[in-house]
Design a protein around this motif. Sequence first.
Motif, mmCIF file in Angstrom:
data_model
loop_
_atom_site.group_PDB
_atom_site.id
_atom_site.type_symbol
_atom_site.label_atom_id
_atom_site.label_comp_id
_atom_site.label_asym_id
_atom_site.label_seq_id
_atom_site.Cartn_x
_atom_site.Cartn_y
_atom_site.Cartn_z
ATOM 1 N N ILE A 23 0.840 -1.211 0.000
ATOM 2 C CA ILE A 23 0.000 0.000 0.000
ATOM 3 C C ILE A 23 0.871 1.255 0.000
ATOM 4 C CG2 ILE A 23 -1.747 1.302 1.306
ATOM 5 C CD1 ILE A 23 -2.571 -1.529 2.472
ATOM 6 N N ASP A 24 1.930 1.237 0.828
ATOM 7 C CA ASP A 24 2.848 2.375 0.905
ATOM 8 C C ASP A 24 4.269 1.845 0.753
ATOM 9 O OD1 ASP A 24 4.387 4.559 1.424
ATOM 10 O OD2 ASP A 24 3.639 4.924 3.452
ATOM 11 N N GLU A 25 4.798 1.921 -0.459
ATOM 12 C CA GLU A 25 6.105 1.326 -0.742
ATOM 13 C C GLU A 25 7.258 2.063 -0.064
ATOM 14 O OE1 GLU A 25 6.825 3.544 -5.052
ATOM 15 O OE2 GLU A 25 6.298 1.417 -4.980
ATOM 16 N N LYS A 26 6.975 3.209 0.568
ATOM 17 C CA LYS A 26 8.014 3.953 1.287
ATOM 18 C C LYS A 26 7.865 3.843 2.804
ATOM 19 C CE LYS A 26 8.872 7.234 -2.437
ATOM 20 N NZ LYS A 26 8.946 8.651 -2.846
ATOM 21 N N PHE A 27 7.154 2.817 3.241
ATOM 22 C CA PHE A 27 6.884 2.618 4.667
ATOM 23 C C PHE A 27 8.112 1.957 5.308
ATOM 24 C CE2 PHE A 27 3.045 1.410 7.570
ATOM 25 C CZ PHE A 27 3.724 1.912 8.665
ATOM 26 N N ASP A 28 9.104 2.784 5.673
ATOM 27 C CA ASP A 28 10.388 2.239 6.121
ATOM 28 C C ASP A 28 10.293 1.436 7.412
ATOM 29 O OD1 ASP A 28 9.883 4.800 7.277
ATOM 30 O OD2 ASP A 28 11.919 4.875 8.021
ATOM 31 N N TYR A 29 9.389 1.821 8.329
ATOM 32 C CA TYR A 29 9.280 1.068 9.584
ATOM 33 C C TYR A 29 8.741 -0.341 9.356
ATOM 34 C CZ TYR A 29 10.673 4.756 12.758
ATOM 35 O OH TYR A 29 11.423 5.681 13.444
ATOM 36 N N ALA A 30 7.924 -0.506 8.330
ATOM 37 C CA ALA A 30 7.431 -1.848 8.011
ATOM 38 C C ALA A 30 8.583 -2.718 7.508
ATOM 39 C CB ALA A 30 6.318 -1.769 6.970
ATOM 40 N N TYR A 31 9.440 -2.152 6.650
ATOM 41 C CA TYR A 31 10.620 -2.901 6.181
ATOM 42 C C TYR A 31 11.549 -3.229 7.348
ATOM 43 C CZ TYR A 31 9.442 -1.763 1.305
ATOM 44 O OH TYR A 31 8.828 -1.649 0.090
ATOM 45 N N ARG A 32 11.708 -2.263 8.248
ATOM 46 C CA ARG A 32 12.586 -2.451 9.408
ATOM 47 C C ARG A 32 12.109 -3.631 10.272
ATOM 48 N NH1 ARG A 32 15.285 1.880 12.573
ATOM 49 N NH2 ARG A 32 14.493 3.231 10.939
ATOM 50 N N ASN A 33 10.817 -3.621 10.607
ATOM 51 C CA ASN A 33 10.273 -4.696 11.440
ATOM 52 C C ASN A 33 10.257 -6.029 10.708
ATOM 53 O OD1 ASN A 33 9.878 -2.701 13.294
ATOM 54 N ND2 ASN A 33 7.736 -3.149 13.685
ATOM 55 N N MET A 34 10.018 -5.964 9.384
ATOM 56 C CA MET A 34 10.041 -7.183 8.597
ATOM 57 C C MET A 34 11.438 -7.813 8.639
ATOM 58 S SD MET A 34 8.978 -7.839 4.599
ATOM 59 C CE MET A 34 8.065 -6.298 4.522
ATOM 60 N N GLY A 35 12.451 -6.942 8.580
ATOM 61 C CA GLY A 35 13.827 -7.426 8.678
ATOM 62 C C GLY A 35 14.063 -8.168 9.977
ATOM 63 N N ASP A 36 13.564 -7.618 11.073
ATOM 64 C CA ASP A 36 13.701 -8.287 12.372
ATOM 65 C C ASP A 36 12.997 -9.646 12.369
ATOM 66 O OD1 ASP A 36 14.311 -8.170 15.374
ATOM 67 O OD2 ASP A 36 12.146 -8.492 15.368
ATOM 68 N N ALA A 37 11.810 -9.708 11.762
ATOM 69 C CA ALA A 37 11.066 -10.976 11.702
ATOM 70 C C ALA A 37 11.836 -12.018 10.896
ATOM 71 C CB ALA A 37 9.682 -10.738 11.106
ATOM 72 N N PHE A 38 12.432 -11.596 9.771
ATOM 73 C CA PHE A 38 13.227 -12.533 8.963
ATOM 74 C C PHE A 38 14.436 -13.040 9.752
ATOM 75 C CE2 PHE A 38 11.383 -10.740 4.860
ATOM 76 C CZ PHE A 38 10.812 -11.944 4.460
ATOM 77 N N ILE A 39 15.059 -12.136 10.524
ATOM 78 C CA ILE A 39 16.213 -12.555 11.343
ATOM 79 C C ILE A 39 15.781 -13.599 12.368
ATOM 80 C CG2 ILE A 39 17.835 -11.768 13.125
ATOM 81 C CD1 ILE A 39 18.056 -9.117 11.527
#
Length: 471
Positions: free
Chosen positions: A235-251
């Motif tokens: 929905i918002d491709e510039k939603f940096d906090y979503a990418y940040r948290n997603m990174g933590d989930a992948f880790i």
Amino acid sequence: MRENPFRQDNEEIRELVKQFQNLKAGRGNSFLEEEAFEKIIDYFDDVEDLPQALEAAEMGIEQYPYSSALLIKKADLLIATRHYNDALEILDHAELLDSNDINLYILKTDVYLALDQQEKAVELLENALQLFDGQERIELLFELADVYDDYEEFDKIFDCLKLILEQEPNNEEALYKICFWTDFTGRNEESITLHNQIIEENPYSELAWFNLAAAFQGLKLYEKAIDAYKYAVAIDEKFDYAYRNMGDAFIRLRKYRDAIEVLEKVLELSRPEDVIYEAIGHCYDRMKNFAQARFYYRKASHLNQGDSKLYYKIACTYINEEQWSMAVKQLESAMQIHRLQPEYNLAMGECKMQLGDYKEAIQYFSNVVRQRPRNISSWEALIRCLYQGEFYEEALEQAKAAIKITESKPIFIYYLSAIYLALGKTKEALLQLEAALTASPRLLKKLIHLNPAVLRHQLVIEVIAHHKKNK
């Protein structure tokens, strides 16, 4: 061409202030409307001339004694000047004139909080909620949430925000705040239910998807969290906090390549941060790509030069590659910041031992033992170093001390056996070996790791064989 409305407003307020000054001075037949007094009070308040604002309020009330709006403005000024009881008295009077002005309840709340009377503030706002609806009710719920925050009733903050979102699902302030309070109170299941309902009505609310993902993450349901974060960034491709948290989930799922991909997206969207570089470094570290891990740890350390942990992590990548001298340089940087940090001393001791600098290594390992006297790995490292450096008498003393402090942990009994053998005290060595095998046969590997040559000692072989046969 239409004139600038801001210029018109400025001219109007200058004219009103001039009339006010004339009225004060008793010049001419100046007369001001109630609304004019309100504008004059606001003007003086905005320019932080509170004495004149208060004077305008008093003159306005004298002219319009039944104006609840002017009374409320005067109360607001009294609160700003910390005359709380006077403000409360005026607000009570204003309430008799008009009990439907929401500012009454907000200002009374401010007074009660200033007087440290949170219970009265809560009671006032809870009763006021029955009088208002729509945006005014939402405003009161935010006010009540702030009171609960001051009162440390954290679950009730969540309840207020939930009520706001049930009334107005797209309220951004509530969506931002409830994410934090969900995590703080641990009410993840309720948050999941609430945000699923919001998404049913508003499927393109990126904040609702983000909050849903964060709640899943709070329950360690990382796959579901990632799916929800993906909707948020779709929905918002510039939603940096979503990418940040997603990174933590992948880790958390040990999907390090995926984590790197989304964390690099964070770097594209926002200014560089040491924590993001560190997280990417951690991923490469776990993938055993130590050169790349160092590259990102260094980027992190350039942004946060006071973080000793980053130098330690760089050192660990060198240790994993057995580049002991390079590791020492990084550990020296870490220890300039935190000299006695046990992990740093332990790593430095290991490096020095591998470089053959046993006396220095012993000093570092001794620092760790002093810091953590009941820690098994600290004693193990010190005794192993003394043994490798052939300081057998000192190793014997430290092994006995470790046995006493750690309540006879079997590993130190094995070490005691190895030290007695090295000292030529075979009988004592075999007695200690028998005791160690009885206490923990699986730790025999620790003895072999300390000195594989013990397996060439015939009497040692016989004791081990005898123990296995009896077992």
